[in-house]
Scaffold this active site. Structure first.
Site, PDB file in Angstrom:
ATOM      1  N   HIS A  89       0.132  -2.575   0.646  1.00  0.00           N
ATOM      2  CA  HIS A  89      -1.220  -2.717   0.088  1.00  0.00           C
ATOM      3  C   HIS A  89      -1.983  -3.887   0.673  1.00  0.00           C
ATOM      4  O   HIS A  89      -3.181  -4.029   0.443  1.00  0.00           O
ATOM      5  CB  HIS A  89      -1.143  -2.864  -1.438  1.00  0.00           C
ATOM      6  CG  HIS A  89      -0.764  -1.590  -2.112  1.00  0.00           C
ATOM      7  ND1 HIS A  89      -1.696  -0.738  -2.664  1.00  0.00           N
ATOM      8  CD2 HIS A  89       0.440  -0.991  -2.282  1.00  0.00           C
ATOM      9  CE1 HIS A  89      -1.078   0.324  -3.161  1.00  0.00           C
ATOM     10  NE2 HIS A  89       0.216   0.194  -2.946  1.00  0.00           N
TER      11      HIS A  89
ATOM     12  N   ASP B 205      -8.287  -9.068   3.462  1.00  0.00           N
ATOM     13  CA  ASP B 205      -7.909  -8.240   2.312  1.00  0.00           C
ATOM     14  C   ASP B 205      -7.371  -6.913   2.834  1.00  0.00           C
ATOM     15  O   ASP B 205      -7.894  -6.378   3.820  1.00  0.00           O
ATOM     16  CB  ASP B 205      -9.157  -7.962   1.447  1.00  0.00           C
ATOM     17  CG  ASP B 205      -8.846  -8.004  -0.043  1.00  0.00           C
ATOM     18  OD1 ASP B 205      -7.708  -7.657  -0.418  1.00  0.00           O
ATOM     19  OD2 ASP B 205      -9.738  -8.367  -0.825  1.00  0.00           O
TER      20      ASP B 205
HETATM   21  P1  ADQ Z   1      -5.932  -7.091  -5.259  1.00  0.00           P
HETATM   22  O1  ADQ Z   1      -5.728  -8.246  -4.353  1.00  0.00           O
HETATM   23  O2  ADQ Z   1      -5.639  -7.337  -6.683  1.00  0.00           O
HETATM   24  O3  ADQ Z   1      -5.133  -5.791  -4.785  1.00  0.00           O
HETATM   25  P2  ADQ Z   1      -8.515  -5.505  -5.297  1.00  0.00           P
HETATM   26  O4  ADQ Z   1      -8.308  -4.344  -4.401  1.00  0.00           O
HETATM   27  O5  ADQ Z   1      -9.872  -6.070  -5.179  1.00  0.00           O
HETATM   28  O6  ADQ Z   1      -7.513  -6.721  -5.057  1.00  0.00           O
HETATM   29  O7  ADQ Z   1      -8.256  -4.997  -6.779  1.00  0.00           O
HETATM   30  C1  ADQ Z   1      -8.561  -5.787  -7.840  1.00  0.00           C
HETATM   31  C2  ADQ Z   1      -8.741  -4.968  -9.111  1.00  0.00           C
HETATM   32  O8  ADQ Z   1      -8.813  -5.920 -10.174  1.00  0.00           O
HETATM   33  C3  ADQ Z   1     -10.037  -4.162  -9.137  1.00  0.00           C
HETATM   34  O9  ADQ Z   1      -9.852  -2.954  -9.820  1.00  0.00           O
HETATM   35  C4  ADQ Z   1     -10.998  -5.092  -9.881  1.00  0.00           C
HETATM   36  O10 ADQ Z   1     -11.996  -4.435 -10.661  1.00  0.00           O
HETATM   37  C5  ADQ Z   1     -10.087  -5.868 -10.785  1.00  0.00           C
HETATM   38  N1  ADQ Z   1     -10.619  -7.231 -10.952  1.00  0.00           N
HETATM   39  C6  ADQ Z   1     -10.914  -8.118  -9.984  1.00  0.00           C
HETATM   40  N2  ADQ Z   1     -11.403  -9.249 -10.518  1.00  0.00           N
HETATM   41  C7  ADQ Z   1     -11.431  -9.075 -11.847  1.00  0.00           C
HETATM   42  C8  ADQ Z   1     -11.843  -9.887 -12.927  1.00  0.00           C
HETATM   43  N3  ADQ Z   1     -12.306 -11.112 -12.744  1.00  0.00           N
HETATM   44  N4  ADQ Z   1     -11.728  -9.359 -14.158  1.00  0.00           N
HETATM   45  C9  ADQ Z   1     -11.234  -8.107 -14.339  1.00  0.00           C
HETATM   46  N5  ADQ Z   1     -10.840  -7.306 -13.361  1.00  0.00           N
HETATM   47  C10 ADQ Z   1     -10.928  -7.777 -12.120  1.00  0.00           C
HETATM   48  C11 ADQ Z   1      -4.212  -5.489  -3.708  1.00  0.00           C
HETATM   49  C12 ADQ Z   1      -4.708  -5.823  -2.304  1.00  0.00           C
HETATM   50  C13 ADQ Z   1      -6.045  -5.162  -2.040  1.00  0.00           C
HETATM   51  C14 ADQ Z   1      -5.931  -3.653  -2.246  1.00  0.00           C
HETATM   52  C15 ADQ Z   1      -5.271  -3.344  -3.585  1.00  0.00           C
HETATM   53  C16 ADQ Z   1      -4.950  -1.852  -3.705  1.00  0.00           C
HETATM   54  O11 ADQ Z   1      -4.797  -7.230  -2.134  1.00  0.00           O
HETATM   55  O12 ADQ Z   1      -6.502  -5.424  -0.731  1.00  0.00           O
HETATM   56  O13 ADQ Z   1      -7.224  -3.070  -2.232  1.00  0.00           O
HETATM   57  O14 ADQ Z   1      -4.055  -4.057  -3.745  1.00  0.00           O
HETATM   58  O15 ADQ Z   1      -4.230  -1.386  -2.623  1.00  0.00           O
END
Ligand code: ADQ
Length: 455
Positions: A156, A362
């Site tokens: 991921h 990311d």
């Molecule tokens: P993450 O690094 O956690 O995931 P991301 O893909 O942006 O990053 O997912 C975050 C999730 O958490 C989203 O659904 C978002 O809405 C939620 N979120 C973020 N900030 C928040 C907040 N302050 N309050 C509540 N909810 C929040 C890892 C990898 C990514 C990849 C995903 C999936 O680092 O690059 O996209 O896995 O593969």
């Protein structure tokens, strides 16, 4: 049809009988998790000593099987090797990397523990799908125990440039372990290319997108994760009618809202983003008092030292921005260090004219997709997106920025503030089309299809 067994570090908590909360991986896998499937991983609980005891819970026909981790293992495997070595290294931030051979040993042992506990759950024709950097060695541990099932793995986070991967003293062992999979998946073509390059550099035979090893063919695929676009859009539509969203709109007094939401993680680029906002307010004074920037930052991995210092740095920068630019009746930056509920977040995305997603690196970044899905097509907001997020390869109509270039980010904010309705609509339509094509269903179906096709 073969039963699907998902393996990931964390497993959704369904102990109260509720359906799993709609987090990134749970959404990404929703389509594949048909009744009868199994999801195995860590319960989130720590105990005194190592144990292979598996606890089972069921929700909507899916079995959620978990083990507890020993407290010491959690420190060394999770906070240590996974999140202080692999996480910064794979995000190509070598100065953040620490390596401790005792932590690596614990990582290997916890991967063994996962494999051992899985043995009690597996049937001969199960399809096994392992997720992410915490579990790179589980497949090899299963093979050593005689497991012949098809095993897939999805990373991921980014796969690093080979020269950086080589910094790991255990680079060869990790790569060799990954060859125990039948299918290995990445979010983007460059991640796959870097992985194949690392394999070739270690003397493994790469043929097209496959690795040939000991008479076996390991397929290396690109299957980007996505979101439930219609579901998130509905959530946003409902959320703006809620009293919390109305309170936010009232508090803006007609000003434009710019939003960011991330885990509080140094890969997400928050300090540079704050610097860019400061530069924007300084260089484009015509926008002062016309904008409010809301940063919602969910605390994460707080026991890791680098995360604590990030928090201090951001508190300082936020104070400096507000100190320099606030007026008696205007605060330029609202900075919250807590998670927001999904509904509320969807509503905030909808009422924000600019979505600012600027990670330094990311794997994909689901926030960028959620921001697009939440928009009102008649008056959509503008997405400013880091070119170093995997999502950038799918979303070329966003305003793509280099998150290290503070002036360019400030200029993108200015451009977003000034963009015509027509241009916003054109960009949004194209972006929406991309996230519909690359949605959560496409992700799990294409990966499982690759695993099924394998021979
Ligand atoms: P993450 O690094 O956690 O995931 P991301 O893909 O942006 O990053 O997912 C975050 C999730 O958490 C989203 O659904 C978002 O809405 C939620 N979120 C973020 N900030 C928040 C907040 N302050 N309050 C509540 N909810 C929040 C890892 C990898 C990514 C990849 C995903 C999936 O680092 O690059 O996209 O896995 O593969």
């Amino acid at each position: 049809m073969a039963r699907l067994v998902i393996v990931s570090n964390r497993v959704p908590d369904v102990s109260d009988g509720a359906a799993p909360r709609a987090g990134g991986l749970a959404v990404g896998l929703a389509d594949a998790l048909v009744p009868g499937s199994v999801w195995f991983g860590w319960s989130g609980k720590c105990i005194d000593t190592r144990s292979h005891e598996v606890t089972r819970a069921e929700a909507e026909g899916v079995t959620y099987a978990t083990i507890d981790l020993a407290e010491a293992d959690h420190r060394a495997f999770y906070l240590g090797f996974s999140n202080a070595t692999l996480w910064p290294l794979f995000h190509m931030m070598p100065s953040f990397v620490t390596f401790d051979s005792a932590e690596y040993k614990a990582y290997r042992e916890v991967n063994e523990q996962f494999a051992e506990a899985l043995m009690a759950l597996l049937r001969p024709d199960d399809l096994i799908w392992i997720h992410d950097y915490q579990l790179l060695g589980v497949a090899a541990d299963l093979r050593r125990r005689g497991v012949r099932n098809r095993i897939g793995f999805f990373l991921h986070i980014p796969f690093p440039a080979p020269a950086l991967f080589e910094l790991l003293p255990c680079a060869e062992e990790l790569l060799a372990g990954m060859l125990a999979h039948d299918v290995i998946g990445f979010h983007t073509p460059p991640d796959r290319a870097r992985f194949l390059e690392a394999m070739a550099a270690h003397g493994y035979q790469v043929q097209g997108d496959d690795v040939l090893h000991e008479g076996r063919r390991i397929r290396v695929v690109v299957t980007p994760i996505g979101i439930d676009v219609e579901g998130f859009s509905r959530l946003a539509g409902r959320a703006i009618r809620r009293v919390e969203a109305k309170r936010v709109v009232d508090s803006l007094n007609g000003r434009t809202l710019m939003i960011s939401a991330d885990r509080l993680d140094y890969t997400k680029g928050l300090p540079a983003r704050f610097d860019a906002y400061r530069r924007f307010l300084g260089s484009y004074p015509e926008h002062r008092r016309r904008i409010s920037f809301l940063q919602v930052a969910a605390p994460s991995r707080e026991e890791v030292e680098k995360y604590k210092s990030l928090r201090d740095e951001l508190a300082y920068k936020a104070g400096a921005i507000n100190g320099a630019f606030s007026d008696f009746d205007w605060v330029p930056l609202r900075y919250m260090t807590r998670a927001a509920g999904r509904g509320l977040l969807a509503g905030m995305f909808r009422i924000s004219h600019i979505g600012l997603v600027t990670p330094l690196r990311d794997g994909m970044n689901l926030v960028a997709m959620e921001y697009i899905a939440a928009q009102d097509g008649a008056d959509p907001g503008v997405l400013i997106l880091s070119r170093f997020a995997g999502a950038a390869s799918l979303l070329p109509e966003a305003l793509l920025v280099n998150p290290y270039d503070i002036d360019a980010m400030a200029a993108a904010m200015h451009r977003a503030m000034s963009m015509s309705l027509e241009e916003r609509q054109e960009r949004h339509e194209a972006l929406l089309e991309h996230i519909r094509t690359h949605n959560a269903t496409a992700f799990s179906r294409s990966f499982v299809a690759a695993l099924n096709r394998f021979n």
